[in-house]
Write an enzyme that holds these catalytic residues in place. Structure first.
Site, PDB file in Angstrom:
ATOM      1  CB  SER A  28      -0.974   0.110   1.196  1.00 28.71           C
ATOM      2  OG  SER A  28      -0.324   0.455   2.283  1.00 28.71           O
ATOM      3  CE  LYS A  92      -2.467   2.516   5.051  1.00 30.05           C
ATOM      4  NZ  LYS A  92      -2.484   1.540   3.761  1.00 30.05           N
TER       5      LYS A  92
END
Length: 196
Positions: A28, A92
């Protein structure tokens, strides 16, 4: 034996207070971070300092992204061996901070922060800023996070409309990713905009 015990205790204290080490188990955050890479995380980065837009952060996902936990078999094995740390931890990019309005996308397909297009050189090649259109206001004390590989990332967008709206409380942030330290031939520094 005493020296080994002392070294183990010292390592635990360092990992809990100064720096920590995590493995990437999903794709991701490609191309900034790749599966199997080991991250050095600065736990002191936000002591007395605010999280900045663009920082790559490690955070405890309990109460926010935990239902979207990676099922990557390598990640599962590393967690089982206690190599990668707690299985509630996510990595993230902080795209918005408290008070920001985040929206996507403008007529050119760009992400907007407070109405201004954001350059995102770190996006995965061929990915759009977001396939999902949205507008979100980030409350004080929270951040809006997104993966750099937007088409495969479960991030703040995944929880729009849910309690908390996909925003991560700043007190859940463990630290800022500073370096890739494993494997040795991939070692590099991470900054708030792209990789060096």
């Amino acid at each position: 034996m005493g020296a080994l015990l002392l070294a183990a205790v010292a390592a635990i204290i360092v990992r809990a207070t100064l720096v920590d080490f995590y493995y990437i188990g999903s794709d991701s955050m490609e191309p900034t971070l790749n599966p199997g890479e080991g991250l050095l995380v600065n736990r002191t980065a936000y002591r007395g300092h605010e999280i900045s837009r663009g920082d790559v952060v490690v955070f405890d996902g309990r109460g926010s992204l935990l239902p979207y936990q990676s099922a990557n078999p390598v990640d599962t094995l590393l967690r089982a061996l206690r190599i990668s740390g707690d299985d509630t931890v996510f990595v993230k990019r902080a795209v918005g901070i408290g008070g920001d309005t985040i929206s996507c996308c403008d007529a050119h397909g760009r992400l907007l922060v407070n109405g201004t297009p954001v350059p995102e050189p770190y996006l995965y090649p061929g990915d759009a800023a977001s396939e999902q259109e949205f507008t979100a206001v980030v409350p004080k004390g929270r951040i809006w996070v997104m993966g750099d590989h937007r088409s495969v990332s479960a991030d703040s967008r995944s929880l729009l409309g849910a309690p908390g709206g996909g925003m991560i409380p700043v007190d859940r942030v463990i630290g800022r990713v500073e370096r890739i330290i494993w494997p040795a031939d991939a070692a590099r520094t991470i900054n708030g905009k792209a990789t060096e």
